[in-house]
Design an enzyme around this catalytic site. Structure first.
Site: not given
Ligand code: ACM
Length: 654
Positions: A280
């Site tokens: 992310e």
């Molecule tokens: C995640 O759930 N961002 C690894």
């Protein structure tokens, strides 16, 4: 065989220290399991006056650092006269000891273990639990008792998520401002982290640390803003989600820092694997920084993915240099990275299969997110080698190492975390250990309930937290009415808790509401739904209808009991609409039963009114769901001569 006060263990003379330690831990659990707390069961290396209860033989000692490929198989034979446990390795013998403990039952003659002959081995080599200690911090004893639970279920990897936007939880002596400024004082000292590594090793568990980079990294920048891609100052993030602060991959000083940091942590964590997160990264700080843009241009990078791959390549070298293998989330997958790295997939089987087809090893976490409040059955149905994984060649399947459950900690505290992990983790543990053909859900739930109770002896609080939290809510020790409500609700599913909140959730908000007490899966509601199905099928056993009647009556009568208590408790007041709905459902169900008993069909107006009530009751309130709405809906439909249908249960997002 009976477990009596003469119970003794026989180890072979050359048994290694790890097996001796495991034997002592085993006896400690056996004492608790049998209540024979004062007994000093014998451990011998030569037979004691011909009486041996359990003889243990392992062919090979353990290496000082547990490896991915260590043999965990064992054979256990129990007869009336005694038991024998043999294994190719100490680790296998440790798994066999846990099986023996699971087999201890209360019998008419005392505690006993049934006659069995078991030859057992795991299906997958990597069977883990990830615990997020950044969004909420968990003291050492919480981690230790969960390691005990993991060992009981033969899980073998503790993935320790030690840094994120909301907190940097590991002591660095080289860069002390990491924990001094990024943790509110809530961090693990190096000695404590070593203690956890030792504790885990003694229970057959590897510890893989994760330091998430280059995103999910705000907490690093509080003390070291120069690591970031935009000037500070920075503060520990209190909100949840994906944020902009990201490491600057273009500055040599970033790698110099990380080289020293990784070197320091590589000494604390002896495991072969080192997790760099990598998930992310939103790239906004990179987009806005002219120097970073210039760097990307001069390297002819085609977007932020390439820049992150460049960063990962640099980090991989730093990790390799310390003798470690890099692991990261799906987003680190890039053809420029060496094939030895491991991909942990939170995106799904397709992403996992893509990585494996490109020659990487991987493990599955998608479908095993405990924070999403899914049922044990839904986790049990997830298999690393199903869906896209099923189409892999057998050589590719070998690269699927296993899976890991993830306990993200936005909404968990030391008080309720065990209840979010257990007993559902046992279903995932079984999926990862047992043959793929073990799919019977009802039998899984029977084992889940029994193992859930056995886990109490490890000090896990997934059963006991309940009373204490209910007392806090009620402001009284008389919690029976509140318990009746709490036992038929579940927290809302997926990521909808934040969406349904009245104000933006943060890491500082109290976790003391019904949504925090409610178990992720109401086994009471599950039991009730099964009884209703039985009633509707017309093939009911004696006693089923009276039991349904009793449960509905208890629910109908519950709101009047809670109303006076709610006057003195804000936390209770919040859930009174729910309590009123529960009473309405109880009343509707009882009326439906009455019609059935009289053999009379209710009118349309009655049916419409009841179904409207149920619809109302089925919508979430105070971020929890009333789980008996669907079975009561069925009762009303059946009474009205309709084919019963399930009410649509809120869908869980990935
Ligand atoms: C995640 O759930 N961002 C690894």
């Amino acid at each position: 065989m009976l477990i009596d006060p003469r119970f003794s263990l026989l180890l072979q003379p050359q048994a290694d220290a790890r097996l001796e330690k495991a034997a002592r831990i085993f006896l400690d659990h056996l004492r608790r399991r049998t209540g024979m707390l004062a007994l000093d069961f014998a451990i011998a290396k030569i037979p004691v006056d011909g009486h041996t209860s359990l003889a243990i033989r392992s062919e090979a000692p353990s290496p000082p650092i547990q490896t991915l490929d260590e043999d965990e198989s064992y054979s256990l034979t129990v007869q009336e006269s005694g038991a024998e446990l043999t294994a190719p390795s100490t680790l296998g013998a440790m798994r066999g000891l846990e099986t023996f403990l699971q087999l201890v039952k209360t019998t008419a003659q005392g505690f006993g273990v049934p006659a069995v002959a078991i030859h057992d081995r795991p299906r997958f080599r990597w069977r883990g639990l990830m615990l997020d200690c950044s969004r909420h911090f968990f003291p050492l004893e919480v981690i230790k008792r969960n390691l005990d639970g993991m060992a009981a279920l033969k899980l073998n990897v503790f993935h320790w998520h030690l840094s994120d936007n909301q907190g940097f939880r590991a002591e660095s002596r080289r860069f002390p401002k990491l924990q001094e400024m990024g943790s509110d004082g809530l961090y693990y000292s190096q000695e404590e982290m070593r203690e956890i590594v030792r504790y885990a090793y003694d229970r057959g568990i590897r510890v893989v640390p994760e330091f998430d980079m280059p995103g999910h990294s705000t907490a690093w920048f509080v003390g070291y803003p120069e690591l970031a891609s935009a000037p500070g100052p920075y503060a520990m993030e209190r909100r949840f989600g994906v944020f902009d602060p990201t490491m600057d991959p273009t500055r040599e000083s970033t790698y110099k820092f990380l080289d020293q940091f990784i070197g320091e942590m590589a000494k604390v964590f002896p495991d072969e694997f080192f997790h760099i997160g990598g998930d992310e990264v939103n790239g906004k700080q990179w987009d806005r920084n002219p120097k970073i843009q210039e760097f990307m241009h001069s390297h002819q990078f085609n977007g932020n993915r390439d820049l992150q791959a460049y960063f990962n390549e640099r980090i991989e070298k730093l990790v390799s240099k310390r003798g470690k293998t890099m692991i990261g989330w799906d987003e680190i997958l890039h053809s420029d990275l060496p094939k030895k790295i491991v991909i942990q997939s939170w995106s799904g089987q397709q992403s996992l299969a893509d990585a494996v087809r490109q020659g990487y090893r991987g493990l599955l976490s998608h479908g095993y997110y405990l924070d999403l409040m899914s049922t044990a059955a839904s986790h049990y149905a997830v298999d690393p080698l199903a869906e896209e994984g099923a189409s892999l060649s057998s050589a590719e399947k070998e690269k699927v190492l296993g899976g890991e459950a993830c306990m993200w900690a936005e909404y968990v505290s030391p008080e309720n975390v065990d209840s979010r992990i257990w007993p559902r983790l046992a279903a995932i543990a079984e999926r990862l250990w047992s043959p793929a053909t073990a799919v019977d859900v009802d039998r899984m739930y029977a084992r889940l309930e029994s193992i859930g109770d056995q886990l109490d002896m490890y000090g896990l609080t997934h059963n006991t937290y309940y009373s204490e939290m209910l007392q806090h809510m009620a402001g009284s020790h008389d919690t029976s009415a509140l318990r009746t409500l709490a036992e038929v609700v579940e927290p809302v599913k997926g990521y909808s808790r934040a969406a349904l909140a009245q104000s933006e959730p943060t890491a500082l908000m109290p976790l003391n509401r019904l949504v925090d007490v409610a178990q992720p899966e109401s086994l009471t509601a599950r039991h009730f739904a099964a009884l209703v199905d039985e009633l509707i099928s017309g093939q009911l056993r004696p006693g089923v209808e009276p039991e349904i009647h009793r449960m509905l009556g208890e629910w109908r009568n519950n709101a009047p009991r809670l109303r006076p208590m709610a006057e003195n408790s804000a936390l209770l007041r919040e859930v009174m609409p729910l309590a009123e709905s529960l009473s309405a459902l109880g009343a509707a169900g009882l009326e439906a039963l009455d019609y059935m008993d009289r053999g009379e069909k209710p009118g349309e107006a009655w049916k419409a009114e009841q179904l409207a009530q149920v619809d109302q009751a089925a919508s979430s309130k105070a971020q929890v769901l009333l789980m008996i709405a669907s079975p009561v809906h069925k009762l009303i439909q059946a009474t009205a001569g309709e084919k019963p249908t399930e009410l649509v249960v809120p869908k869980v997002q990935p």
